[in-house]
Design an enzyme around this catalytic site. Structure first.
Site, PDB file in Angstrom:
ATOM      1  N   THR A 176      38.255  41.026  39.818  1.00 58.36           N
ATOM      2  CA  THR A 176      38.733  42.419  39.785  1.00 58.36           C
ATOM      3  C   THR A 176      37.641  43.348  39.278  1.00 58.36           C
ATOM      4  O   THR A 176      36.825  42.952  38.445  1.00 58.36           O
ATOM      5  CB  THR A 176      39.958  42.459  38.855  1.00 58.36           C
ATOM      6  OG1 THR A 176      41.023  41.792  39.510  1.00 58.36           O
ATOM      7  CG2 THR A 176      40.382  43.871  38.510  1.00 58.36           C
ATOM      8  N   ARG A 204      53.651  39.045  45.068  1.00 55.23           N
ATOM      9  CA  ARG A 204      53.192  39.058  43.674  1.00 55.23           C
ATOM     10  C   ARG A 204      52.343  40.299  43.348  1.00 55.23           C
ATOM     11  O   ARG A 204      51.466  40.693  44.096  1.00 55.23           O
ATOM     12  CB  ARG A 204      52.374  37.791  43.427  1.00 55.23           C
ATOM     13  CG  ARG A 204      51.827  37.634  42.011  1.00 55.23           C
ATOM     14  CD  ARG A 204      50.420  38.099  41.894  1.00 55.23           C
ATOM     15  NE  ARG A 204      49.876  37.871  40.551  1.00 55.23           N
ATOM     16  CZ  ARG A 204      48.750  38.411  40.105  1.00 55.23           C
ATOM     17  NH1 ARG A 204      48.052  39.208  40.878  1.00 55.23           N
ATOM     18  NH2 ARG A 204      48.321  38.160  38.880  1.00 55.23           N
ATOM     19  N   GLY A 206      49.991  41.906  40.117  1.00 52.67           N
ATOM     20  CA  GLY A 206      49.376  41.603  38.826  1.00 52.67           C
ATOM     21  C   GLY A 206      49.379  42.819  37.904  1.00 52.67           C
ATOM     22  O   GLY A 206      50.110  43.789  38.110  1.00 52.67           O
ATOM     23  N   ASP A 207      48.523  42.758  36.898  1.00 55.57           N
ATOM     24  CA  ASP A 207      48.473  43.825  35.887  1.00 55.57           C
ATOM     25  C   ASP A 207      47.683  45.052  36.344  1.00 55.57           C
ATOM     26  O   ASP A 207      47.902  46.151  35.832  1.00 55.57           O
ATOM     27  CB  ASP A 207      47.825  43.290  34.612  1.00 55.57           C
ATOM     28  CG  ASP A 207      46.397  42.801  34.866  1.00 55.57           C
ATOM     29  OD1 ASP A 207      46.192  42.059  35.865  1.00 55.57           O
ATOM     30  OD2 ASP A 207      45.497  43.168  34.108  1.00 55.57           O
ATOM     31  N   THR A 227      40.720  42.707  33.209  1.00 52.81           N
ATOM     32  CA  THR A 227      40.625  41.686  34.262  1.00 52.81           C
ATOM     33  C   THR A 227      41.036  40.363  33.652  1.00 52.81           C
ATOM     34  O   THR A 227      40.738  40.089  32.483  1.00 52.81           O
ATOM     35  CB  THR A 227      39.205  41.580  34.848  1.00 52.81           C
ATOM     36  OG1 THR A 227      39.177  40.452  35.739  1.00 52.81           O
ATOM     37  CG2 THR A 227      38.140  41.385  33.780  1.00 52.81           C
ATOM     38  N   GLY A 228      41.733  39.553  34.430  1.00 50.23           N
ATOM     39  CA  GLY A 228      42.150  38.268  33.906  1.00 50.23           C
ATOM     40  C   GLY A 228      43.465  37.830  34.512  1.00 50.23           C
ATOM     41  O   GLY A 228      43.866  38.332  35.566  1.00 50.23           O
ATOM     42  N   GLY A 230      46.742  38.123  35.274  1.00 47.58           N
ATOM     43  CA  GLY A 230      47.583  39.308  35.220  1.00 47.58           C
ATOM     44  C   GLY A 230      48.944  39.094  34.591  1.00 47.58           C
ATOM     45  O   GLY A 230      49.465  39.970  33.897  1.00 47.58           O
TER      46      GLY A 230
HETATM   47  N1  ASP Z   1      44.040  40.807  36.840  1.00 50.90           N
HETATM   48  C1  ASP Z   1      44.045  40.516  38.248  1.00 50.90           C
HETATM   49  C2  ASP Z   1      45.409  40.118  38.691  1.00 50.90           C
HETATM   50  O1  ASP Z   1      46.091  39.416  37.968  1.00 50.90           O
HETATM   51  C3  ASP Z   1      43.085  39.447  38.627  1.00 50.90           C
HETATM   52  C4  ASP Z   1      41.656  39.668  38.180  1.00 50.90           C
HETATM   53  O2  ASP Z   1      41.424  40.236  37.110  1.00 50.90           O
HETATM   54  O3  ASP Z   1      40.732  39.264  38.922  1.00 50.90           O
HETATM   55  O4  ASP Z   1      45.783  40.476  39.792  1.00 50.90           O
END
Ligand code: ASP
Length: 309
Positions: A176, A204, A206-207, A227-228, A230
């Site tokens: 991300t 789905r 994410g965050d 990022t992480g 989510g």
């Molecule tokens: N945070 C993002 C998600 O969960 C993924 C990412 O950070 O690469 O969609």
């Protein structure tokens, strides 16, 4: 007392995760560092001529979306069905205006679609076909699925499908992208853009596009992009939590970011955040081996990948 102009600052990330010297080739490493530097340059050019933090984070995120090394725009990961669904959010700290999209499929730069939602609709978050329709109505640049798709991401989907126990690519890196900035007027802004997780299904989300989770900006505290994993960042309401700690406990950006990333870790989640305050203080925090990241201000710029840099 002098009324000195605030220093400007921009911080970007291109994802966090198991990013170690042993598993990143020299050419990829060089190109990723160049991509982060280009994003910083795009934002810095705006901030250095007294432009807005909002314009700067949009420009930096667009630059990273166009770079196929990152999981946003071109180079986004594939869903389980082999499609690409992009999520993005943008927010400014003066009035806490925000816009976001989830499951957009044809807008070349999803972060600009998020900004159009903020500025040209009465809403904050649009989804899927509706987001695509709004994008066309706004006259944003449209592209076919082949624009987003890269062989490397297709390979990741194939690997994931070959091992049915791996629902998501949590053990891989999260690619991300995000940017936070403060401008010389003392305003902050944040932007985040992503393809989400490889093999995501059932619509789905994410965050990243959720205001207060992966993205938040408040001139009373800071701007944050995450990022992480989510699912954990949503449950910890990460970006808003960092702002709340700063406002109500008086913590500085680094302390608040460290505490909230540690909280994500205590739930079992991994990833990282970038933070900038209206006074130009910047912080990174991550609990993964690496995070693609960089920051720039009038004093110059730096980029880093590994945890020990
Ligand atoms: N945070 C993002 C998600 O969960 C993924 C990412 O950070 O690469 O969609």
């Amino acid at each position: 007392m002098t009324d000195a102009p605030s220093p400007w600052k921009i911080v970007v990330h291109g994802g966090a995760g198991v990013i170690e010297r042993a598993n990143l080739g020299a050419a990829d490493e060089r190109e990723i560092r160049a991509g982060l530097a280009a994003a910083l340059d795009a934002g810095s050019a705006i901030l250095a001529r007294s432009g807005s933090a909002l314009d700067a984070v949009e420009a930096a995120a667009r630059s990273l979306e166009d770079d196929p090394h990152f999981n946003a725009g071109r180079g986004s990961v594939f869903t389980y069905q082999g499609t690409i669904e992009t999520d993005a959010a943008i927010m400014e700290g003066a009035k806490r205006n925000a816009g976001a999209v989830t499951g957009a499929t044809a807008t070349k730069n999803p972060v600009s679609l998020a900004r159009a939602v903020m500025e040209h609709s009465p809403h904050v978050l649009l989804s899927r076909e509706g987001a695509d329709q709004f994008s066309r109505e706004q006259g944003l640049e449209q592209v076919g699925p082949e624009w987003f798709a890269t062989p490397a991401r297709r390979h990741q989907l194939d690997l994931m499908k070959a091992d049915e126990s791996h629902y998501f690519d949590e053990e891989l890196k999260y690619g991300t992208v995000g940017a936070v900035a403060c401008d010389v007027h003392g305003h902050v802004a944040a932007a985040t853009s992503t393809g989400g997780l490889t093999g995501k299904r059932w619509g789905r989300i994410g965050d990243s596009p959720l205001i207060g989770c992966g993205t938040y900006a408040d001139d009373r505290a800071a701007a944050i992009s995450a990022t992480g994993a989510g699912e954990y960042f949503i449950r910890a309401a990460v970006a808003h939590e960092i702002c709340a700690r700063m406002r109500m406990l008086g913590e500085d950006a680094a302390t608040a970011a460290d505490k909230v990333v540690a909280d994500v870790g205590s739930l079992g989640g991994s990833g990282g955040v970038i933070v900038v305050t209206p006074r130009g203080q910047a912080a990174y925090a991550f609990n993964t081996p690496g995070m693609y990241r960089g920051m720039a201000g009038p004093e110059g710029k730096s980029v880093a990948i590994y945890g020990d840099e």
